[in-house]
Design an enzyme around this catalytic site. Structure first.
Site, PDB file in Angstrom:
ATOM      1  CG  ASN A 112      -0.375  -0.096   2.501  1.00  0.00           C
ATOM      2  OD1 ASN A 112       0.848  -0.089   2.609  1.00  0.00           O
ATOM      3  ND2 ASN A 112      -1.179  -0.128   3.544  1.00  0.00           N
ATOM      4  CD  GLU A 126       5.336   5.958  13.437  1.00  0.00           C
ATOM      5  OE1 GLU A 126       5.217   6.785  12.505  1.00  0.00           O
ATOM      6  OE2 GLU A 126       4.506   5.070  13.681  1.00  0.00           O
TER       7      GLU A 126
END
Ligand code: TYD
Length: 154
Positions: A112, A126
């Site tokens: 994706n 992150e």
């Protein structure tokens, strides 16, 4: 202002979609404050996808994410995390709306095209996972005064 962490996955690299995707982010007004190519390790992916390690598709996800190097990006702007998620679209490319990155480039739940942080708190975690502090650059583009009204530059 805040920063989101984006990964151009192997499905983006191997299809040659990198330029088109980066163009979308720049056209929107998001500022690239960090960008590099790297090969993801199983160790890093087990940390990044810790919420998915027990799912049956996890071995395939590991394989998919390690199929080639990826490009990681730090994208800065007002509400950057939410804006990038809207541009990303639903997890499954077949369900993602046209006009979103997954909606326009993907037919798959796994292949994706990109990862995008799902909350400001996760974005902070992150960004530290994929970038060292000296790889993030705090410059201001000259176009900024014509990207936002003054009250939006917070
Ligand atoms: P998730 O964090 O649920 O979605 P998102 O990427 O939209 O934040 O899932 C992380 C990745 O795991 C997803 O981008 C692709 C993969 N994945 C699968 O391969 N199959 C699945 O059924 C799900 C839910 C995710």
């Amino acid at each position: 202002m805040e920063t989101s962490l984006v990964i151009l996955k192997p499905s983006a690299i191997l299809h040659g979609y990198v330029g088109q995707i980066i163009t979308r982010f720049q056209q929107k007004g998001l500022v690239i404050r960090g960008m590099k190519m790297m090969q993801l390790s199983e160790e890093l992916l087990r940390e990044h996808y810790a919420h998915l390690v027990d799912r049956p598709f996890f071995p395939d996800l590991l394989h998919s994410m390690m199929a080639s190097p990826v490009i990681v990006m730090a994208l800065w702007g007002n509400d950057a995390v939410e804006v990038v998620r809207i541009m990303t679209g639903a997890t499954n490319g077949r369900k993602a709306l046209p006009g979103t990155i997954r909606g326009d480039f993907s037919m798959s739940g796994q292949e994706n095209i990109i990862h995008a942080s799902d909350s400001p708190a996760n974005a902070e975690i992150e960004l530290k996972r994929f970038f060292s502090p000296d790889e993030i650059f705090s410059y201001l583009p000259t176009s900024l005064a014509y990207t936002y009204e003054p009250a939006e530059m917070k």
